[in-house]
Design an enzyme around this catalytic site. Structure first.
Site, PDB file in Angstrom:
ATOM      1  N   CYS A   2       0.825  -1.202   0.000  1.00 36.36           N
ATOM      2  CA  CYS A   2       0.000   0.000   0.000  1.00 36.36           C
ATOM      3  C   CYS A   2       0.864   1.259   0.000  1.00 36.36           C
ATOM      4  O   CYS A   2       1.995   1.251   0.463  1.00 36.36           O
ATOM      5  CB  CYS A   2      -0.854   0.037   1.258  1.00 36.36           C
ATOM      6  SG  CYS A   2      -1.745  -1.463   1.585  1.00 36.36           S
ATOM      7  N   ARG A  27       4.681   0.174  -6.338  1.00 37.55           N
ATOM      8  CA  ARG A  27       4.693  -0.690  -5.145  1.00 37.55           C
ATOM      9  C   ARG A  27       3.657  -1.808  -5.234  1.00 37.55           C
ATOM     10  O   ARG A  27       3.716  -2.765  -4.469  1.00 37.55           O
ATOM     11  CB  ARG A  27       4.409   0.156  -3.901  1.00 37.55           C
ATOM     12  CG  ARG A  27       5.489   1.184  -3.622  1.00 37.55           C
ATOM     13  CD  ARG A  27       5.000   2.193  -2.621  1.00 37.55           C
ATOM     14  NE  ARG A  27       4.782   1.600  -1.320  1.00 37.55           N
ATOM     15  CZ  ARG A  27       5.642   1.661  -0.315  1.00 37.55           C
ATOM     16  NH1 ARG A  27       6.792   2.272  -0.485  1.00 37.55           N
ATOM     17  NH2 ARG A  27       5.376   1.118   0.843  1.00 37.55           N
ATOM     18  N   TRP A  74      -3.352  -2.536  -1.193  1.00 39.92           N
ATOM     19  CA  TRP A  74      -3.001  -3.897  -1.603  1.00 39.92           C
ATOM     20  C   TRP A  74      -3.683  -4.785  -0.569  1.00 39.92           C
ATOM     21  O   TRP A  74      -3.286  -4.801   0.588  1.00 39.92           O
ATOM     22  CB  TRP A  74      -1.485  -4.046  -1.563  1.00 39.92           C
ATOM     23  CG  TRP A  74      -0.926  -5.224  -2.264  1.00 39.92           C
ATOM     24  CD1 TRP A  74      -0.652  -5.335  -3.590  1.00 39.92           C
ATOM     25  CD2 TRP A  74      -0.503  -6.467  -1.665  1.00 39.92           C
ATOM     26  NE1 TRP A  74      -0.095  -6.558  -3.855  1.00 39.92           N
ATOM     27  CE2 TRP A  74       0.007  -7.278  -2.696  1.00 39.92           C
ATOM     28  CE3 TRP A  74      -0.508  -6.972  -0.363  1.00 39.92           C
ATOM     29  CZ2 TRP A  74       0.492  -8.555  -2.478  1.00 39.92           C
ATOM     30  CZ3 TRP A  74      -0.019  -8.252  -0.149  1.00 39.92           C
ATOM     31  CH2 TRP A  74       0.468  -9.026  -1.195  1.00 39.92           C
ATOM     32  N   ASN A 100      -1.322   1.950   6.223  1.00 40.95           N
ATOM     33  CA  ASN A 100      -0.527   0.809   5.735  1.00 40.95           C
ATOM     34  C   ASN A 100      -0.217  -0.059   6.944  1.00 40.95           C
ATOM     35  O   ASN A 100       0.052   0.472   8.022  1.00 40.95           O
ATOM     36  CB  ASN A 100       0.811   1.283   5.157  1.00 40.95           C
ATOM     37  CG  ASN A 100       0.656   1.959   3.815  1.00 40.95           C
ATOM     38  OD1 ASN A 100      -0.442   2.029   3.265  1.00 40.95           O
ATOM     39  ND2 ASN A 100       1.753   2.464   3.289  1.00 40.95           N
ATOM     40  N   GLY A 101      -0.215  -1.377   6.748  1.00 36.34           N
ATOM     41  CA  GLY A 101       0.107  -2.266   7.867  1.00 36.34           C
ATOM     42  C   GLY A 101      -1.089  -3.125   8.225  1.00 36.34           C
ATOM     43  O   GLY A 101      -2.050  -3.228   7.453  1.00 36.34           O
ATOM     44  N   GLU A 481      17.958 -17.170  -9.177  1.00 34.69           N
ATOM     45  CA  GLU A 481      17.516 -15.803  -9.465  1.00 34.69           C
ATOM     46  C   GLU A 481      16.907 -15.723 -10.874  1.00 34.69           C
ATOM     47  O   GLU A 481      15.890 -15.057 -11.082  1.00 34.69           O
ATOM     48  CB  GLU A 481      18.713 -14.849  -9.308  1.00 34.69           C
ATOM     49  CG  GLU A 481      18.467 -13.407  -9.685  1.00 34.69           C
ATOM     50  CD  GLU A 481      17.371 -12.702  -8.885  1.00 34.69           C
ATOM     51  OE1 GLU A 481      16.855 -13.278  -7.914  1.00 34.69           O
ATOM     52  OE2 GLU A 481      17.014 -11.576  -9.277  1.00 34.69           O
ATOM     53  N   LYS A 485      13.102 -14.460 -11.596  1.00 34.66           N
ATOM     54  CA  LYS A 485      12.783 -13.339 -12.495  1.00 34.66           C
ATOM     55  C   LYS A 485      11.752 -13.769 -13.527  1.00 34.66           C
ATOM     56  O   LYS A 485      10.787 -13.066 -13.796  1.00 34.66           O
ATOM     57  CB  LYS A 485      14.034 -12.836 -13.243  1.00 34.66           C
ATOM     58  CG  LYS A 485      15.037 -12.041 -12.480  1.00 34.66           C
ATOM     59  CD  LYS A 485      14.593 -10.657 -12.077  1.00 34.66           C
ATOM     60  CE  LYS A 485      13.955 -10.702 -10.728  1.00 34.66           C
ATOM     61  NZ  LYS A 485      14.704 -10.451  -9.574  1.00 34.66           N
ATOM     62  N   GLU A 488       8.179 -14.421 -11.928  1.00 39.56           N
ATOM     63  CA  GLU A 488       7.437 -13.305 -11.329  1.00 39.56           C
ATOM     64  C   GLU A 488       6.888 -12.322 -12.352  1.00 39.56           C
ATOM     65  O   GLU A 488       5.874 -11.683 -12.104  1.00 39.56           O
ATOM     66  CB  GLU A 488       8.252 -12.590 -10.251  1.00 39.56           C
ATOM     67  CG  GLU A 488       9.442 -11.810 -10.752  1.00 39.56           C
ATOM     68  CD  GLU A 488      10.192 -11.130  -9.625  1.00 39.56           C
ATOM     69  OE1 GLU A 488       9.570 -10.659  -8.672  1.00 39.56           O
ATOM     70  OE2 GLU A 488      11.431 -11.064  -9.709  1.00 39.56           O
ATOM     71  N   HIS A 504      18.297 -35.731  -8.984  1.00 37.00           N
ATOM     72  CA  HIS A 504      17.619 -36.249  -7.794  1.00 37.00           C
ATOM     73  C   HIS A 504      16.112 -36.030  -7.835  1.00 37.00           C
ATOM     74  O   HIS A 504      15.473 -35.974  -6.801  1.00 37.00           O
ATOM     75  CB  HIS A 504      18.243 -35.627  -6.537  1.00 37.00           C
ATOM     76  CG  HIS A 504      19.687 -35.967  -6.402  1.00 37.00           C
ATOM     77  ND1 HIS A 504      20.125 -37.130  -5.830  1.00 37.00           N
ATOM     78  CD2 HIS A 504      20.794 -35.316  -6.840  1.00 37.00           C
ATOM     79  CE1 HIS A 504      21.450 -37.183  -5.892  1.00 37.00           C
ATOM     80  NE2 HIS A 504      21.874 -36.087  -6.507  1.00 37.00           N
ATOM     81  N   LYS A 603       6.152  -4.163  -4.463  1.00 40.13           N
ATOM     82  CA  LYS A 603       7.588  -3.884  -4.478  1.00 40.13           C
ATOM     83  C   LYS A 603       8.218  -4.113  -3.112  1.00 40.13           C
ATOM     84  O   LYS A 603       9.312  -4.622  -3.002  1.00 40.13           O
ATOM     85  CB  LYS A 603       7.815  -2.439  -4.937  1.00 40.13           C
ATOM     86  CG  LYS A 603       9.282  -2.022  -4.989  1.00 40.13           C
ATOM     87  CD  LYS A 603      10.047  -2.805  -6.032  1.00 40.13           C
ATOM     88  CE  LYS A 603      11.526  -2.488  -6.049  1.00 40.13           C
ATOM     89  NZ  LYS A 603      12.290  -3.570  -6.703  1.00 40.13           N
TER      90      LYS A 603
HETATM   91  C1  F6R Z   1      12.087 -10.152  -6.690  1.00 40.42           C
HETATM   92  C2  F6R Z   1      12.038  -9.191  -5.616  1.00 40.42           C
HETATM   93  C3  F6R Z   1      11.737  -9.678  -4.240  1.00 40.42           C
HETATM   94  C4  F6R Z   1      12.582  -8.903  -3.217  1.00 40.42           C
HETATM   95  C5  F6R Z   1      12.184  -9.314  -1.782  1.00 40.42           C
HETATM   96  C6  F6R Z   1      13.027  -8.593  -0.752  1.00 40.42           C
HETATM   97  O1  F6R Z   1      12.415  -9.561  -7.901  1.00 40.42           O
HETATM   98  O2  F6R Z   1      12.192  -8.022  -5.825  1.00 40.42           O
HETATM   99  O3  F6R Z   1      11.953 -11.035  -4.143  1.00 40.42           O
HETATM  100  O4  F6R Z   1      13.924  -9.172  -3.454  1.00 40.42           O
HETATM  101  O5  F6R Z   1      10.837  -9.007  -1.564  1.00 40.42           O
HETATM  102  O6  F6R Z   1      12.895  -7.212  -0.861  1.00 40.42           O
HETATM  103  P1  F6R Z   1      13.935  -6.221  -0.220  1.00 40.42           P
HETATM  104  O7  F6R Z   1      15.223  -6.396  -0.962  1.00 40.42           O
HETATM  105  O8  F6R Z   1      13.352  -4.863  -0.430  1.00 40.42           O
HETATM  106  O9  F6R Z   1      14.068  -6.593   1.216  1.00 40.42           O
END
Ligand code: F6R
Length: 608
Positions: A2, A27, A74, A100-101, A481, A485, A488, A504, A603
């Site tokens: 949010c 976000r 959100w 927020n929260g 990673e 990517k 997501e 395995h 985000k």
């Molecule tokens: C994936 C991504 C998330 C963040 C995770 C941690 O592309 O962005 O997996 O890496 O939510 O976020 P931070 O780094 O802000 O603690």
């Protein structure tokens, strides 16, 4: 997650609030709303979906209000719908709140309020808080917010206005960030700096347990118990340009292509090539404790957790220090064993991830030295760790983390080299690594030149719904990673794992035409990776390899080869991840996915 924006000043609030919400769009959100203080009282407008839906139902002639609050929601409690969107009001409709929260004890509070005849129109925890503030109101909004918050358990960043106090905006935080932008006769509050930078570069960061009461003439900050707190005004580090798209179609593309520059910024002033030394001012005070540590625990979530996995290899290999990487969400709850010699390193782009913050608190409580590797200056993790190193890679707006990941790798490599020199690393090897680091930004540019080639390759594979990413050693976290990517942002199912693990179980998945990406640069395990490639090919998998420039052997085995320059093994992830970011980006664009706002994702995950 949010987003909150609030405005008090002499300008028309509506446009400022809507613009602020748009800056927070990255976000992630599912609905949006605004409350403006009009002559007749508070006017609340809310809409499901994009901010443009909200704009479409606001009066076209615009409002004259100079005080207001706005929110992108959100959903946590209650479905994403107009009724549940913020702002929420008290029973009289004269007080409005954005939040927020999560209010954890909202059920108890709701029952308590219902017994007093209060009714509810939404399913949210936030409305309970709005109603509670209304019940506490005796002509002083600040006091009513304070009284209500005393009964609240949970996390919050809130902004509140009252129709009876047209020169007052109250904000408070516990667990959800809030920043006050200080202008000339005006204040803009935001849940992150992106909401305020267009108007001012001066900001005050509220800390947990603090409140701010803003009028057009000034503001005061106190604790929740009304003890005055003096806050410094900080210069906001990033500019408007950095949070705008420029010539790019998506923030993710902008941030992928920005990496030569963002990495140069991360490395700037920290490399002494002639001496093979690293200068990390942020942790200088703790260098001795770190060098004597018995165990390092990296803690993080998601992409930052993958950076931690690379950190594990770097610290053990270069600094010869036992290291492990823990999901912060697990670490915080499993009563971890921490002794004197343990140092915890929290890695976080946003510096606000709820679980990572809780892991830091848990480790500190048990006596560990807590260091942060954080991007957002002034964020909660940056402030709560004992010391840390900023990434300085600039704001990351795209939901999928790209440039923050490579900067995290660069910082961890620098830490390992610095630490190594205080332990067992020879000057000669350190010089080689430091010298190699200086060349990384240019080498990233070289890899990025293959973007069009990668797009053509992805075009031939983009209809496949299951992908595998495999690597060994330093490139195993890179494989993970790459898979994260892809899934997501393109919603293709992908798994990443150590190449040897394939046998395995996951090998059962490989069928005719399944794309398998091997991260296979030259290194001690190269031959073993070639063996794994053979195994995939013989089962009909379509192999895509990321290999060292000049490797002619791998061409025989892989259908497509993407090249990276030759670098010392510990630095390979900085380059091998780039083609994987581009694979994910092109796949998402080709599948018509919303690259910067992937479904269900936020985000910054500020709730558990
Ligand atoms: C994936 C991504 C998330 C963040 C995770 C941690 O592309 O962005 O997996 O890496 O939510 O976020 P931070 O780094 O802000 O603690």
């Amino acid at each position: 997650m949010c987003g909150i924006v609030g405005y008090i000043g002499h300008k028309k609030a509506q446009a400022i609030l809507i613009e602020g919400l748009k800056r927070l769009e990255y976000r992630g959100y599912d609905s949006a709303g605004i409350a403006l203080l009009e002559n007749e009282g508070i006017a609340v407008t809310r809409a499901i979906g994009r901010i443009m839906n909200l704009e479409a139902i606001l009066p076209t002639e615009g409002s004259k209000a100079t005080l207001g609050i706005a929110h992108t929601r959100w959903a946590t409690h209650g479905a994403p719908c107009e009724r549940n969107a913020h702002p929420h009001c008290d029973q009289s409709g004269r007080i409005a709140l954005v939040h927020n929260g999560i209010i954890e004890n909202y059920r108890t509070l709701k029952t308590f309020l219902e017994r007093q005849g209060i009714t509810f129109v939404s399913d949210t925890d936030t409305e309970v808080l709005a109603r509670l503030i209304g019940q506490c109101y005796r002509g002083n909004l600040e006091q009513a917010v304070r009284d209500a918050l005393h009964d609240v358990q949970g996390t919050y960043g809130i902004a509140v206005i009252s129709a009876d106090e047209p020169d007052c905006l109250v904000a408070a935080r516990k667990g959800s960030p809030l920043i006050i932008g200080v202008g000339d006769g005006e204040y803009i509050i935001g849940s992150d700096a992106a909401a305020i930078v267009e108007h001012t570069a001066q900001a005050v960061y509220l800390s947990d347990g603090e409140m701010a009461t803003l009028t057009r003439d000034g503001f005061r900050t106190t604790t929740l118990d009304a003890i005055p707190v003096t806050k410094d005004v900080h210069a906001v580090e990033f500019s408007l340009e950095e949070i705008e798209l420029g010539e790019h179609e998506h923030f993710m593309a902008k941030e992928i292509f920005e990496q030569p520059q963002s990495l140069a910024n991360t490395l700037r002033g920290r490399l002494d090539v002639r001496e093979g030394q690293i200068v990390l001012g942020g942790i200088a005070e703790h260098a001795r404790t770190l060098a004597r540590a018995k165990r390092i625990i990296f803690t993080a979530q998601g992409t930052a957790w993958h950076a931690g996995l690379v950190g594990e290899y770097l610290f053990e290999d270069i600094a010869k220090l036992p290291a492990e990487t823990e999901y912060a969400s697990e670490f915080r709850y499993r009563n971890p064993l921490i002794d004197d010699g343990t140092v915890i390193i929290a890695i976080s782009q946003s510096g606000e991830t709820a679980d990572t913050l809780a892991a830091v608190r848990e480790a500190k409580l048990k006596g560990a030295l807590a260091l942060g590797v954080v991007n957002s200056v002034g964020s909660t993790i940056a402030r709560e760790t004992d010391a840390g190193i900023y990434l300085h890679c600039g704001p990351e707006i795209g939901v999928a983390s790209t440039k923050a990941f490579t900067s995290q790798l660069a910082v961890l490599a620098m830490m390992a080299i610095q630490l190594g020199r205080r332990r067992f690393l020879s000057q000669q090897f350190a010089e080689r690594l430091v010298d190699a680091l200086t060349r990384i930004p240019d080498q990233v540019s070289e890899v990025l030149e293959q973007s069009d080639t990668i797009r053509s390759v992805v075009e031939t594979l983009v209809d496949r719904e299951n992908w595998l990413f495999l690597g060994r050693g330093y490139n195993y976290p890179v494989a993970m990673e790459g898979a994260l990517k892809l899934k997501e942002i393109s919603y293709i199912h992908a798994e990443g794992m150590p190449a040897a693990e394939m046998k395995h179980g996951p090998i059962a998945l490989i069928n005719q035409g399944m794309p398998v990406v091997f991260i296979a640069p030259h290194g001690p395990q190269y031959d073993k990776v070639l063996g794994n490639i053979e195994e995939v090919r013989s089962r009909g998998g379509r192999v895509l390899a990321v290999a060292t420039k000049g490797d002619t052997e791998i061409v025989r085995l892989a259908e497509h080869v993407l090249y990276v320059p030759d670098v010392p093994e510990p630095l390979q992830p900085l380059l091998t991840v780039i083609p994987l970011q581009l694979i994910a980006y092109h796949a998402a664009v080709l599948r018509d996915c919303n690259v910067d706002k992937p479904r269900n994702l936020a985000k910054s995950v500020t709730v558990e």
